[in-house]
Design a protein around this motif. Structure first.
Motif, short mmCIF file in Angstrom:
data_model
loop_
_atom_site.label_atom_id
_atom_site.label_comp_id
_atom_site.label_asym_id
_atom_site.label_seq_id
_atom_site.Cartn_x
_atom_site.Cartn_y
_atom_site.Cartn_z
N SER B 12 -3.34 12.74 2.82
CA SER B 12 -4.12 11.70 3.05
C SER B 12 -4.58 11.47 4.42
O SER B 12 -4.01 12.03 5.37
N TRP B 13 -5.67 10.40 4.56
CA TRP B 13 -6.28 10.32 5.75
C TRP B 13 -5.54 8.77 6.16
O TRP B 13 -6.05 8.00 5.35
N VAL B 14 -5.06 8.44 7.47
CA VAL B 14 -4.69 7.40 7.54
C VAL B 14 -5.29 6.92 8.79
O VAL B 14 -5.12 7.75 10.00
N ASP B 15 -5.80 5.60 9.05
CA ASP B 15 -6.10 5.11 10.33
C ASP B 15 -5.19 5.07 11.44
O ASP B 15 -4.05 4.21 11.12
N GLU B 16 -5.23 5.97 12.37
CA GLU B 16 -4.09 5.92 13.48
C GLU B 16 -4.01 4.66 14.12
O GLU B 16 -2.90 4.13 14.04
N ALA B 17 -4.98 3.85 14.35
CA ALA B 17 -5.07 2.57 15.20
C ALA B 17 -4.15 1.57 14.34
O ALA B 17 -3.46 0.89 14.84
N GLU B 18 -4.47 1.43 13.16
CA GLU B 18 -4.00 0.66 12.28
C GLU B 18 -2.17 1.02 12.19
O GLU B 18 -1.38 0.15 12.19
N LEU B 19 -2.02 2.43 12.00
CA LEU B 19 -0.47 2.69 11.99
C LEU B 19 0.07 2.44 13.09
O LEU B 19 1.44 1.73 13.04
N ILE B 20 -0.59 2.47 14.26
CA ILE B 20 0.05 2.01 15.58
C ILE B 20 0.58 0.70 15.60
O ILE B 20 1.37 0.46 16.13
N ALA B 21 -0.65 -0.02 15.20
CA ALA B 21 -0.50 -1.57 15.47
C ALA B 21 0.89 -1.99 14.28
O ALA B 21 1.52 -2.81 14.90
N ARG B 22 0.99 -1.31 13.07
CA ARG B 22 2.01 -1.58 12.52
C ARG B 22 3.23 -1.13 12.88
O ARG B 22 4.52 -1.73 12.87
N VAL B 23 3.36 0.08 13.68
CA VAL B 23 4.65 0.57 14.23
C VAL B 23 4.96 -0.30 15.30
O VAL B 23 6.32 -0.86 15.52
N ARG B 24 4.04 -1.15 16.01
CA ARG B 24 4.29 -1.97 17.28
C ARG B 24 4.95 -3.15 16.68
O ARG B 24 5.70 -3.95 17.22
N GLN B 25 4.70 -3.39 15.21
CA GLN B 25 5.38 -4.67 14.63
C GLN B 25 6.68 -4.35 13.95
O GLN B 25 7.43 -5.14 13.29
#
Lengths: 219, 193
Positions: B12-25
């Motif tokens: 799958s392709w995952v938006d990296e910026a969104e992933l990073i934001a979720r990791v930060r949370q």
């Protein structure tokens, strides 16, 4: 042989250089997840730069409780620690903390559990080539708690006494680590931990009392 | 692949910026997705450099733990993969240096204890000679050589991971190859010519 021919030879020859096995994704993820879980829990309590500083805070709390228990082991005083322990871990059964022996056991096993996590982190750090010398502070505090437990009149189990003696030796060595001594001393401490199966014995001790499983990190 | 904006989770392709934001949370599922996207290459490099499963696992784990712990320091100027690779390379490089010192000391002890022995040692074959020569390379040369010639990293990837210039990476690779050629020539004359 020309430079180019040698490069071609190298490219073919190095294909067999340490060929990696299948990537153990799940095993590694399980350990990362556990470390992250501990980190998140610690992070909610206090936001400090070094994980070892966070350890120091946690161990200081354990030490305070340890002193409380030490005072409570004066046989003339009533056992009144139940409230504090209930506050710390509602899941721990009341029977365990009702008696002085039970209180001692709870504190001892909580201490062993924390020490096991501490030594595991220390070992991983050293093996990864990272020795954070702020570990000396939590090591000293764990050492103090170890000595409090060693000196208590409530200690009855021979194996626990031996394990505490073993921990004292290891923690003394960690507490004495200094940056100028390089990482080789840290390597020697991890070798001692492995050779004496300290972590295995700590895990076995933490699993010994069913009521106390999962207490790690509470104190 | 557009590494700048995306991370390749398997299938799958995952938006990296969104992933990073979720990791930060503190989202563990997002951490897992980033892990899936980068674990294979990291583990392969760690294993190639250590030749040891336990060490390769420890270095890989440490790299991810350190990256997740420091995710707030990731500014998004480059791809997450680039940032993560510099952390992983640093963990592996520092670990290797420690191990090399430790093994050298062990080797010296072994040598001292076997003095006076008459055991005949079989001549190692070419692969073994090459392996020894690679392991004897200075740590930085070895990193660059294994990353480039064994694992297929580009000089751009190596230089960003090691915090050097592309030219430095090329020069170090060239020196590593020259050292290997020299080391092998000590065993067989044909490599020298």
């Amino acid at each position: 042989m020309t430079e180019k021919q040698f490069e071609e030879f190298l490219r073919e020859a190095v294909e067999d250089y340490n060929p990696p096995p299948e990537v153990p994704r799940e095993a590694m993820w399980a350990r990362i997840e556990e470390s992250r879980r501990v980190s998140r829990t610690a992070g909610r309590v206090v936001f400090l730069s070094s994980p070892w500083v966070r350890w120091g805070v946690g161990v200081a709390a354990a030490l305070a409780l340890g002193i409380g228990i030490g005072m409570n082991l004066d046989r003339s005083a009533p056992a009144t620690q139940t409230v504090a322990l209930d506050d710390a871990e509602p899941g721990v059964s009341a029977e365990v903390v009702d008696s002085e022996d039970g209180i001692y056991q709870l504190v001892a096993l909580g201490h062993l559990s924390r020490t096991e996590a501490f030594l595991s982190m220390f070992r991983t750090d050293v093996r990864a080539g990272r020795t954070d010398y702020q570990i000396a502070s939590p090591a000293r505090e764990l050492l103090t708690t170890t000595r409090l437990l060693q000196g208590s009149q409530a200690i009855r189990d021979r194996r626990l006494r031996e394990l505490l003696d073993e921990l004292e030796l290891v923690l003394v060595q960690i507490a004495q680590l200094r940056p100028e001594l390089d990482g080789e001393d840290a390597e020697l401490v991890t070798q001692a931990i492995d050779q004496r199966s300290v972590l295995l014995r700590l895990r076995a001790a933490a699993d010994a009392v069913p009521e106390l499983r999962g207490v790690q990190g509470v104190l | 692949m557009n590494e700048r904006n995306h991370s390749s989770a398997p299938g799958s392709w995952v938006d990296e910026a969104e992933l990073i934001a979720r990791v930060r949370q503190g989202d563990a599922a997002a951490e897992r997705q980033l892990y899936q996207a980068h674990v294979d290459r990291t583990y392969r490099l760690a294993y190639r450099l250590t030749g040891d499963e336990e060490l390769a696992q420890e270095f890989t784990q440490e790299a991810f733990i350190r990256a997740f712990d420091r995710i707030d320091q990731f500014r998004g100027d480059a791809a997450f993969g680039t940032w993560f690779r510099s952390i992983a390379t640093s963990v592996i490089y520092n670990g290797l240096r420690k191990i090399k010192r430790f093994r050298k000391r062990e080797f010296e002890l072994d040598e001292a204890s076997s003095l006076g022995g008459n055991e005949s040692v079989a001549e190692p074959d070419l692969k073994e000679k090459l392996s020894r020569a690679i392991e004897d390379l200075p740590a930085k040369y070895r990193m660059v050589f294994v990353m480039h010639d064994v694992e297929g990293y580009t000089h751009e990837e190596i230089s960003s991971a090691m915090g050097t210039q592309v030219g430095t990476s090329k020069a170090q690779l060239s020196r590593a190859r020259a050292k290997l050629r020299e080391a092998l020539s000590q065993f067989a004359g044909e490599w020298a010519s």
